[in-house]
Scaffold this active site. Structure first.
Site, PDB file in Angstrom:
ATOM      1  N   TYR A  55       0.911  -1.171  -0.094  1.00 29.44           N
ATOM      2  CA  TYR A  55      -0.034   0.048   0.005  1.00 29.44           C
ATOM      3  C   TYR A  55       0.790   1.339   0.089  1.00 29.44           C
ATOM      4  O   TYR A  55       1.592   1.462   1.013  1.00 29.44           O
ATOM      5  CB  TYR A  55      -0.809  -0.042   1.168  1.00 29.44           C
ATOM      6  CG  TYR A  55      -1.682  -1.306   1.356  1.00 29.44           C
ATOM      7  CD1 TYR A  55      -2.316  -2.081   0.169  1.00 29.44           C
ATOM      8  CD2 TYR A  55      -2.565  -1.512   2.699  1.00 29.44           C
ATOM      9  CE1 TYR A  55      -2.951  -3.258   0.031  1.00 29.44           C
ATOM     10  CE2 TYR A  55      -3.249  -2.666   2.584  1.00 29.44           C
ATOM     11  CZ  TYR A  55      -3.794  -3.168   1.599  1.00 29.44           C
ATOM     12  OH  TYR A  55      -4.274  -4.448   1.623  1.00 29.44           O
ATOM     13  N   HIS A 127       0.398 -11.868   1.081  1.00 31.31           N
ATOM     14  CA  HIS A 127      -0.658 -11.012   0.451  1.00 31.31           C
ATOM     15  C   HIS A 127      -1.020 -11.745  -0.788  1.00 31.31           C
ATOM     16  O   HIS A 127      -2.117 -11.564  -1.307  1.00 31.31           O
ATOM     17  CB  HIS A 127      -0.034  -9.822  -0.160  1.00 31.31           C
ATOM     18  CG  HIS A 127      -1.000  -8.663  -0.303  1.00 31.31           C
ATOM     19  ND1 HIS A 127      -0.462  -7.127  -0.155  1.00 31.31           N
ATOM     20  CD2 HIS A 127      -2.334  -8.469  -0.313  1.00 31.31           C
ATOM     21  CE1 HIS A 127      -1.492  -6.445  -0.501  1.00 31.31           C
ATOM     22  NE2 HIS A 127      -2.516  -7.190  -0.482  1.00 31.31           N
ATOM     23  N   ARG A 210     -16.243  -1.951  -2.936  1.00 34.15           N
ATOM     24  CA  ARG A 210     -15.407  -0.832  -3.478  1.00 34.15           C
ATOM     25  C   ARG A 210     -16.216   0.290  -3.591  1.00 34.15           C
ATOM     26  O   ARG A 210     -15.962   1.300  -4.705  1.00 34.15           O
ATOM     27  CB  ARG A 210     -14.786  -1.516  -4.627  1.00 34.15           C
ATOM     28  CG  ARG A 210     -13.876  -2.651  -4.530  1.00 34.15           C
ATOM     29  CD  ARG A 210     -13.012  -2.909  -5.690  1.00 34.15           C
ATOM     30  NE  ARG A 210     -12.235  -4.236  -5.470  1.00 34.15           N
ATOM     31  CZ  ARG A 210     -11.071  -4.436  -4.828  1.00 34.15           C
ATOM     32  NH1 ARG A 210     -10.556  -3.156  -4.478  1.00 34.15           N
ATOM     33  NH2 ARG A 210     -10.438  -5.591  -4.664  1.00 34.15           N
ATOM     34  N   PHE A 212     -19.576   0.700  -4.464  1.00 27.90           N
ATOM     35  CA  PHE A 212     -20.778   0.283  -5.201  1.00 27.90           C
ATOM     36  C   PHE A 212     -22.124   0.359  -4.119  1.00 27.90           C
ATOM     37  O   PHE A 212     -22.844   1.094  -4.656  1.00 27.90           O
ATOM     38  CB  PHE A 212     -20.629  -0.986  -5.825  1.00 27.90           C
ATOM     39  CG  PHE A 212     -22.115  -1.362  -6.472  1.00 27.90           C
ATOM     40  CD1 PHE A 212     -22.349  -0.846  -7.573  1.00 27.90           C
ATOM     41  CD2 PHE A 212     -22.876  -2.273  -6.055  1.00 27.90           C
ATOM     42  CE1 PHE A 212     -23.483  -0.834  -8.408  1.00 27.90           C
ATOM     43  CE2 PHE A 212     -24.062  -2.614  -6.610  1.00 27.90           C
ATOM     44  CZ  PHE A 212     -24.448  -2.027  -7.714  1.00 27.90           C
TER      45      PHE A 212
END
Length: 333
Positions: A55, A127, A210, A212
């Protein structure tokens, strides 16, 4: 905040995913705003913070170390290795690379400890599974880090039930993390059952799909760096069809007496006491809204209506494009 088990730990039922503050949905927010967000989460009872070396190519870990290291005894810290930024061409530009070799995992952990300003990471995930490296070798390296006292427990991200079982045979896996929401039901194929069989906590990222499920959006106005631009569900034609689900969904939120985001997260919490959503955000008002989902109670009838409304048969488009699908090991419908 209600508490749930996360491997050997007890944490807030809703955690904070710390990708958004520096990565994936556009330009990073100013450091001062990220600091206020992290401290507000802590003050509102969040005790599960989830980050990764990927990130912002270390920026998220650095910010957490800067802001939260003074409060280290108040929360469970999760981070990830096996996917990070590498200067492949020697020109100073970092490129995302999946690398699960033991030496890389151990070096990534050392760098993470420095950025996070801590001597131990509570939960350290692989990950992505690097298919060039047997999962047993990558988990073996993580087991070495447990023995060395640098991490307390091991997690896996975006893997299948079969890979989870192989990994668990090497060292107990505390948690598995993957995308799970009303519109992404892939965990229900096999891996969620495997987690329950093995006693592995399930961490659900992107619980509001996300963004939506928070309400209508203008996909054409996404930032050029927004990762949703490459996701088939947000392509203009698919999104237009998916958006047709929102009015009925918003009506169900009104019937439940909560916001659309709270309904999405509450639905996850109702799927079992072993599921821990980690919504991400850049705004304190959205954070407060998300955390309010812990107190939302949903009836069996409303849950059935949600399941019938948004599911793999009614959602258009895959969650990832072809390249991203090749990089994950999760089961697919």
């Amino acid at each position: 905040m209600h508490q749930r088990p996360l491997g050997p730990f007890s944490v807030s039922a809703i955690g904070l995913g710390c990708m958004n503050i520096c990565h994936a949905y556009g330009s990073p927010i100013p450091e001062s705003e990220a600091e206020r967000l992290l401290l507000s989460a802590l003050d509102q009872g969040v005790t599960h913070f989830d980050t990764a070396a990927l990130y912002g190519f270390g920026a998220s870990e650095t910010m957490i170390g800067k802001v939260l290291s003074a409060h280290r005894n108040r929360f469970v810290l999760a981070s990830k290795c096996g996917m990070q930024g590498v200067d492949v061409n020697g020109d100073g530009k970092l490129v995302r690379v999946i690398d699960g070799r033991p030496a890389t995992i151990k070096a990534t952990c050392e760098a993470a400890l420095r950025r996070l300003k801590t001597d131990v990471i509570d939960l350290y995930y692989l990950h992505r599974w690097d298919r060039q490296v047997p999962i047993e070798d990558s988990v073996g390296a993580l087991a070495d880090l447990v023995r060395e006292g640098k991490i307390r427990s091991i997690g896996l991200s975006e893997v299948s039930a079969a890979t989870l079982r192989r990994a668990h045979a090497v060292h107990p896996i505390a948690a598995l993390q993957t995308e799970y929401s009303l519109w992404t039901r892939n965990p229900e194929i096999a891996v969620l059952d495997a987690c329950r069989e093995l006693g592995v906590s399930f961490v659900a990222f992107s619980p509001v799909a996300r963004g939506f499920l928070c309400g209508p959006m203008d996909v054409a106005a996404f930032d050029p760096k927004d990762i949703r631009r490459s996701m088939p569900r947000f392509a203009a034609d698919n999104y237009a069809r998916n958006a047709e689900l929102l009015p009925a969904y918003q009506q169900l939120a009104r019937e439940a007496g909560c916001t659309p985001a709270q309904l999405a997260i509450a639905w996850l919490l109702h799927q079992g006491p072993d599921i821990l959503p980690i919504p991400g955000t850049t705004r304190i008002d959205h954070l407060t809204d998300d955390l309010g989902a812990a107190d939302v109670k949903l009836s069996g009838d409303l849950l059935a209506q949600l399941d019938a409304l948004i599911n793999p048969r009614t959602v258009h488009g895959d969650r990832y494009n072809d390249q991203a699908n090749r990089e994950v090991d999760t089961e697919r419908f």
